[in-house]
Design an enzyme around this catalytic site. Structure first.
Site, short mmCIF file in Angstrom:
data_model
loop_
_atom_site.label_atom_id
_atom_site.label_comp_id
_atom_site.label_asym_id
_atom_site.label_seq_id
_atom_site.Cartn_x
_atom_site.Cartn_y
_atom_site.Cartn_z
N LEU A 1 0.79 -1.22 0.00
CA LEU A 1 0.00 0.00 0.00
C LEU A 1 0.83 1.28 0.00
CD1 LEU A 1 -2.81 -1.20 2.43
CD2 LEU A 1 -2.76 -1.30 -0.07
N MET B 1 8.89 4.58 5.15
CA MET B 1 9.00 3.20 4.68
C MET B 1 10.21 3.02 3.78
SD MET B 1 6.75 1.68 6.36
CE MET B 1 7.11 0.09 5.65
N ASP C 1 24.22 -11.60 3.81
CA ASP C 1 24.48 -12.43 2.64
C ASP C 1 25.98 -12.51 2.33
OD1 ASP C 1 23.75 -13.97 0.26
OD2 ASP C 1 24.39 -12.18 -0.84
#
Length: 168
Positions: A74, A112, A127
């Site tokens: 959203l 965000m 990673d």
């Protein structure tokens, strides 16, 4: 406070921001990855076989922040005017702390994007280092500061940005 991402019937929707005023929006988020001493030294000294861990993580964090609207259903697509990822190394607890600063001029905030940038940077560190230390822990991800918008400025209690300042 009402949730803004649900209509009157409880259905998820993307908030209509067309009536909001365009303002400068800035957000800074942070998070940490904790690792073994051996791994920390390799990251600090550039000794990881995969290369410059923090350099790659910086670029990954920027790329991740740019993809926020594709990852979080959203979120609005934003015209970002600044993205920066910085790191602090904390020897005392083998912690790499990541910060992401996101900026735009628009009708909705960039919190965000800053949080996604930090998360992506930390996942990239994991990673690149997992061959040396699979016990690494990612955490303490949070919004540090935000500026602009209807809800006004916010500083997480006791929070500072890299170098000890607040968002400006």
């Amino acid at each position: 406070m009402d949730f803004t991402h649900f209509d009157g019937d409880g259905n998820a929707w993307m908030v209509d921001v067309s009536g909001k005023e365009e303002t400068e929006r800035i957000a800074v988020a942070r998070g940490s990855i904790f690792m073994s001493r051996e791994c920390f030294v390799k990251v600090r000294d550039g000794g990881m076989k995969k290369g410059d861990v923090l350099g790659v993580a910086r670029v990954a964090g920027i790329m991740g922040a740019k993809k926020t609207s594709e990852l979080i259903p959203l979120c609005h697509i934003l015209n970002l005017t600044k993205l920066a990822v910085d790191f602090e190394l904390h020897e005392e607890n083998n912690e790499v702390r990541a910060f992401c600063t996101a900026k735009t001029t628009g009708r909705t905030g960039v919190e965000m994007e800053a949080l996604t940038g930090v998360s992506t940077a930390l996942l990239t560190v994991y990673d690149m280092c997992k061959a040396v230390d699979k016990t690494m822990e990612i955490g303490k991800i949070r919004l540090c500061t935000k500026k602009g918008g209807k809800s006004g400025d916010f500083v997480h209690p006791g929070e500072t940005t890299p170098g000890g300042g607040t968002v400006s």
